[in-house]
Design a protein around this motif. Structure first.
Motif, PDB file in Angstrom:
ATOM      1  N   GLU A  23       0.825  -1.206   0.000  1.00 45.39           N
ATOM      2  CA  GLU A  23       0.000   0.000   0.000  1.00 45.39           C
ATOM      3  C   GLU A  23       0.861   1.259   0.000  1.00 45.39           C
ATOM      4  OE1 GLU A  23      -0.348  -2.455   2.289  1.00 45.39           O
ATOM      5  OE2 GLU A  23      -2.293  -3.309   1.836  1.00 45.39           O
ATOM      6  N   THR A  24       2.001   1.217   0.677  1.00 48.62           N
ATOM      7  CA  THR A  24       2.885   2.375   0.743  1.00 48.62           C
ATOM      8  C   THR A  24       3.594   2.603  -0.587  1.00 48.62           C
ATOM      9  OG1 THR A  24       3.261   1.912   3.076  1.00 48.62           O
ATOM     10  CG2 THR A  24       4.814   3.384   2.018  1.00 48.62           C
ATOM     11  N   VAL A  25       3.980   1.515  -1.251  1.00 51.44           N
ATOM     12  CA  VAL A  25       4.790   1.617  -2.462  1.00 51.44           C
ATOM     13  C   VAL A  25       3.954   1.890  -3.702  1.00 51.44           C
ATOM     14  CG1 VAL A  25       6.473   0.440  -3.906  1.00 51.44           C
ATOM     15  CG2 VAL A  25       6.495   0.076  -1.451  1.00 51.44           C
ATOM     16  N   VAL A  26       2.930   1.079  -3.954  1.00 47.65           N
ATOM     17  CA  VAL A  26       2.168   1.213  -5.194  1.00 47.65           C
ATOM     18  C   VAL A  26       0.671   1.318  -4.998  1.00 47.65           C
ATOM     19  CG1 VAL A  26       3.872   0.125  -6.677  1.00 47.65           C
ATOM     20  CG2 VAL A  26       2.203  -1.283  -5.537  1.00 47.65           C
ATOM     21  N   GLY A  27       0.191   1.288  -3.787  1.00 48.13           N
ATOM     22  CA  GLY A  27      -1.241   1.454  -3.551  1.00 48.13           C
ATOM     23  C   GLY A  27      -1.934   0.172  -3.139  1.00 48.13           C
ATOM     24  N   GLN A  28      -3.167   0.329  -2.732  1.00 43.90           N
ATOM     25  CA  GLN A  28      -3.968  -0.805  -2.282  1.00 43.90           C
ATOM     26  C   GLN A  28      -4.588  -1.518  -3.473  1.00 43.90           C
ATOM     27  OE1 GLN A  28      -6.813   0.756   0.481  1.00 43.90           O
ATOM     28  NE2 GLN A  28      -5.307   1.048   2.079  1.00 43.90           N
ATOM     29  N   GLN A  29      -5.188  -2.678  -3.200  1.00 46.27           N
ATOM     30  CA  GLN A  29      -5.876  -3.390  -4.276  1.00 46.27           C
ATOM     31  C   GLN A  29      -6.962  -2.500  -4.847  1.00 46.27           C
ATOM     32  OE1 GLN A  29      -7.514  -6.960  -2.605  1.00 46.27           O
ATOM     33  NE2 GLN A  29      -9.452  -6.017  -2.146  1.00 46.27           N
ATOM     34  N   PHE A  30      -7.269  -2.729  -6.120  1.00 51.21           N
ATOM     35  CA  PHE A  30      -8.279  -1.904  -6.764  1.00 51.21           C
ATOM     36  C   PHE A  30      -9.100  -2.763  -7.711  1.00 51.21           C
ATOM     37  CE2 PHE A  30      -4.359  -1.705  -9.144  1.00 51.21           C
ATOM     38  CZ  PHE A  30      -4.744  -1.885 -10.460  1.00 51.21           C
ATOM     39  N   LYS A  31     -10.273  -2.280  -8.047  1.00 51.00           N
ATOM     40  CA  LYS A  31     -11.178  -2.966  -8.969  1.00 51.00           C
ATOM     41  C   LYS A  31     -11.035  -2.333 -10.347  1.00 51.00           C
ATOM     42  CE  LYS A  31     -14.327  -5.506  -7.575  1.00 51.00           C
ATOM     43  NZ  LYS A  31     -14.404  -6.942  -7.690  1.00 51.00           N
ATOM     44  N   LEU A  32     -11.039  -3.170 -11.367  1.00 49.87           N
ATOM     45  CA  LEU A  32     -11.022  -2.724 -12.751  1.00 49.87           C
ATOM     46  C   LEU A  32     -12.103  -3.537 -13.460  1.00 49.87           C
ATOM     47  CD1 LEU A  32      -9.587  -0.946 -14.846  1.00 49.87           C
ATOM     48  CD2 LEU A  32      -8.037  -2.837 -15.272  1.00 49.87           C
ATOM     49  N   GLU A  34     -14.722  -6.088 -13.695  1.00 46.37           N
ATOM     50  CA  GLU A  34     -14.973  -7.308 -12.917  1.00 46.37           C
ATOM     51  C   GLU A  34     -13.694  -7.861 -12.290  1.00 46.37           C
ATOM     52  OE1 GLU A  34     -17.311 -10.289 -14.960  1.00 46.37           O
ATOM     53  OE2 GLU A  34     -18.081  -8.763 -16.317  1.00 46.37           O
ATOM     54  N   PHE A  35     -12.570  -7.207 -12.510  1.00 46.12           N
ATOM     55  CA  PHE A  35     -11.278  -7.700 -12.050  1.00 46.12           C
ATOM     56  C   PHE A  35     -10.866  -7.016 -10.749  1.00 46.12           C
ATOM     57  CE2 PHE A  35     -11.419  -8.179 -16.590  1.00 46.12           C
ATOM     58  CZ  PHE A  35     -10.956  -9.454 -16.779  1.00 46.12           C
ATOM     59  N   THR A  36     -10.205  -7.775  -9.871  1.00 42.88           N
ATOM     60  CA  THR A  36      -9.585  -7.220  -8.679  1.00 42.88           C
ATOM     61  C   THR A  36      -8.083  -7.342  -8.882  1.00 42.88           C
ATOM     62  OG1 THR A  36     -11.426  -7.901  -7.283  1.00 42.88           O
ATOM     63  CG2 THR A  36      -9.344  -7.411  -6.180  1.00 42.88           C
ATOM     64  N   CYS A  37      -7.367  -6.234  -8.744  1.00 42.21           N
ATOM     65  CA  CYS A  37      -5.923  -6.202  -8.955  1.00 42.21           C
ATOM     66  C   CYS A  37      -5.227  -5.936  -7.621  1.00 42.21           C
ATOM     67  CB  CYS A  37      -5.556  -5.117  -9.956  1.00 42.21           C
ATOM     68  SG  CYS A  37      -6.393  -5.299 -11.546  1.00 42.21           S
ATOM     69  N   LEU A  79      -1.375  -9.383  -8.962  1.00 43.12           N
ATOM     70  CA  LEU A  79      -2.253 -10.543  -8.995  1.00 43.12           C
ATOM     71  C   LEU A  79      -3.608 -10.024  -9.451  1.00 43.12           C
ATOM     72  CD1 LEU A  79      -1.485 -12.467  -5.698  1.00 43.12           C
ATOM     73  CD2 LEU A  79      -1.054 -13.236  -8.021  1.00 43.12           C
ATOM     74  N   VAL A  80      -4.132 -10.608 -10.499  1.00 43.21           N
ATOM     75  CA  VAL A  80      -5.407 -10.159 -11.051  1.00 43.21           C
ATOM     76  C   VAL A  80      -6.382 -11.321 -10.936  1.00 43.21           C
ATOM     77  CG1 VAL A  80      -6.565  -9.259 -13.089  1.00 43.21           C
ATOM     78  CG2 VAL A  80      -4.202  -8.628 -12.644  1.00 43.21           C
ATOM     79  N   THR A  81      -7.520 -11.066 -10.301  1.00 44.06           N
ATOM     80  CA  THR A  81      -8.510 -12.122 -10.114  1.00 44.06           C
ATOM     81  C   THR A  81      -9.842 -11.733 -10.729  1.00 44.06           C
ATOM     82  OG1 THR A  81      -9.271 -11.271  -7.988  1.00 44.06           O
ATOM     83  CG2 THR A  81      -7.453 -12.836  -7.934  1.00 44.06           C
ATOM     84  N   LYS A  82     -10.535 -12.765 -11.183  1.00 43.48           N
ATOM     85  CA  LYS A  82     -11.910 -12.609 -11.658  1.00 43.48           C
ATOM     86  C   LYS A  82     -12.578 -13.955 -11.418  1.00 43.48           C
ATOM     87  CE  LYS A  82     -14.873 -11.786 -15.548  1.00 43.48           C
ATOM     88  NZ  LYS A  82     -14.987 -11.850 -16.995  1.00 43.48           N
ATOM     89  N   GLY A  83     -13.527 -13.949 -10.529  1.00 40.58           N
ATOM     90  CA  GLY A  83     -14.177 -15.210 -10.175  1.00 40.58           C
ATOM     91  C   GLY A  83     -13.155 -16.165  -9.586  1.00 40.58           C
ATOM     92  N   GLU A  85     -10.609 -17.393 -11.395  1.00 49.20           N
ATOM     93  CA  GLU A  85      -9.378 -17.290 -12.169  1.00 49.20           C
ATOM     94  C   GLU A  85      -8.427 -16.284 -11.539  1.00 49.20           C
ATOM     95  OE1 GLU A  85      -9.684 -17.045 -16.457  1.00 49.20           O
ATOM     96  OE2 GLU A  85     -11.800 -17.594 -16.301  1.00 49.20           O
ATOM     97  N   ILE A  86      -7.146 -16.676 -11.466  1.00 45.91           N
ATOM     98  CA  ILE A  86      -6.107 -15.805 -10.934  1.00 45.91           C
ATOM     99  C   ILE A  86      -4.955 -15.776 -11.935  1.00 45.91           C
ATOM    100  CG2 ILE A  86      -4.433 -15.430  -9.087  1.00 45.91           C
ATOM    101  CD1 ILE A  86      -6.288 -16.937  -7.214  1.00 45.91           C
ATOM    102  N   SER A  87      -4.466 -14.570 -12.240  1.00 50.38           N
ATOM    103  CA  SER A  87      -3.316 -14.408 -13.129  1.00 50.38           C
ATOM    104  C   SER A  87      -2.330 -13.452 -12.480  1.00 50.38           C
ATOM    105  CB  SER A  87      -3.749 -13.822 -14.473  1.00 50.38           C
ATOM    106  OG  SER A  87      -4.628 -14.693 -15.132  1.00 50.38           O
ATOM    107  N   PHE A  88      -1.071 -13.577 -12.884  1.00 52.43           N
ATOM    108  CA  PHE A  88      -0.039 -12.657 -12.414  1.00 52.43           C
ATOM    109  C   PHE A  88       0.502 -11.880 -13.604  1.00 52.43           C
ATOM    110  CE2 PHE A  88       4.352 -11.494 -11.383  1.00 52.43           C
ATOM    111  CZ  PHE A  88       4.127 -10.763 -10.229  1.00 52.43           C
ATOM    112  N   LEU A  89       0.485 -10.559 -13.514  1.00 56.69           N
ATOM    113  CA  LEU A  89       1.024  -9.699 -14.562  1.00 56.69           C
ATOM    114  C   LEU A  89       2.327  -9.093 -14.062  1.00 56.69           C
ATOM    115  CD1 LEU A  89      -2.217  -7.767 -15.580  1.00 56.69           C
ATOM    116  CD2 LEU A  89      -1.181  -9.729 -16.720  1.00 56.69           C
ATOM    117  N   GLU A  90       3.436  -9.400 -14.729  1.00 56.68           N
ATOM    118  CA  GLU A  90       4.732  -8.861 -14.329  1.00 56.68           C
ATOM    119  C   GLU A  90       4.844  -7.390 -14.690  1.00 56.68           C
ATOM    120  OE1 GLU A  90       8.550 -11.098 -14.670  1.00 56.68           O
ATOM    121  OE2 GLU A  90       7.281 -12.355 -15.958  1.00 56.68           O
ATOM    122  N   ALA A  91       5.464  -6.626 -13.821  1.00 54.14           N
ATOM    123  CA  ALA A  91       5.691  -5.211 -14.100  1.00 54.14           C
ATOM    124  C   ALA A  91       7.154  -4.941 -14.426  1.00 54.14           C
ATOM    125  CB  ALA A  91       5.277  -4.362 -12.900  1.00 54.14           C
ATOM    126  N   VAL A  92       8.047  -5.820 -14.044  1.00 49.34           N
ATOM    127  CA  VAL A  92       9.471  -5.573 -14.138  1.00 49.34           C
ATOM    128  C   VAL A  92      10.042  -5.907 -15.512  1.00 49.34           C
ATOM    129  CG1 VAL A  92      11.709  -6.188 -13.134  1.00 49.34           C
ATOM    130  CG2 VAL A  92       9.704  -6.021 -11.680  1.00 49.34           C
TER     131      VAL A  92
END
Length: 124
Positions: A23-32, A34-37, A79-83, A85-92
């Motif tokens: 939360e300090t570095v990049v923020g809290q989880q957020f909704k996009l 139907e997706f939770t990131c 980590l991106v979830t929908k129902g 299903e869980i996926s990981f999106l790399e940022a680096v």
């Protein structure tokens, strides 16, 4: 001069508890839609301390001490979830945090395509 290592370690630990959080570095989880990131971070730490004491016939006694700590925090993806299903999106991998946001539309399209296929299969 006395180095209170336990007190120093307690202060550093408290700092890490309050600052080394997603939360300090990049923020809290957020909704996009139907997706939770959920942001994911990598934390690296290092500690060091030292001291010396000596005597010089002309100048008398002397002593010195020091301590230091360093910490690095880096967002590595989402980590991106929908129902179910869980996926990981790399940022680096490519361009840091922006790369994760660039991948979100592709993820949404992929999940929508899977959903469409599931509905078609149910109709058959």
């Amino acid at each position: 001069m006395e180095l209170h290592f336990e007190e120093l370690l307690a202060k550093i630990t408290e700092f890490i508890k309050t600052e080394a959080k997603t939360e300090t570095v990049v923020g809290q989880q957020f909704k996009l839609g139907e997706f939770t990131c959920v942001p994911v971070i990598k934390v690296g730490m290092g500690f060091g301390s030292g001291g010396a004491e000596g005597a010089n016939i002309k100048k008398g006694k002397g002593q010195g001490m020091g301590a230091g700590a360093g910490m690095g925090i880096e967002p590595i993806g989402f980590l991106v979830t929908k129902g179910d299903e869980i996926s990981f999106l790399e940022a680096v991998k490519s361009h840091g945090l922006a790369a994760a946001f660039e991948k979100v539309p592709d993820l949404i399209e992929h999940l929508a395509e899977n959903r469409r296929k599931e509905r078609e299969a149910e109709l058959v």
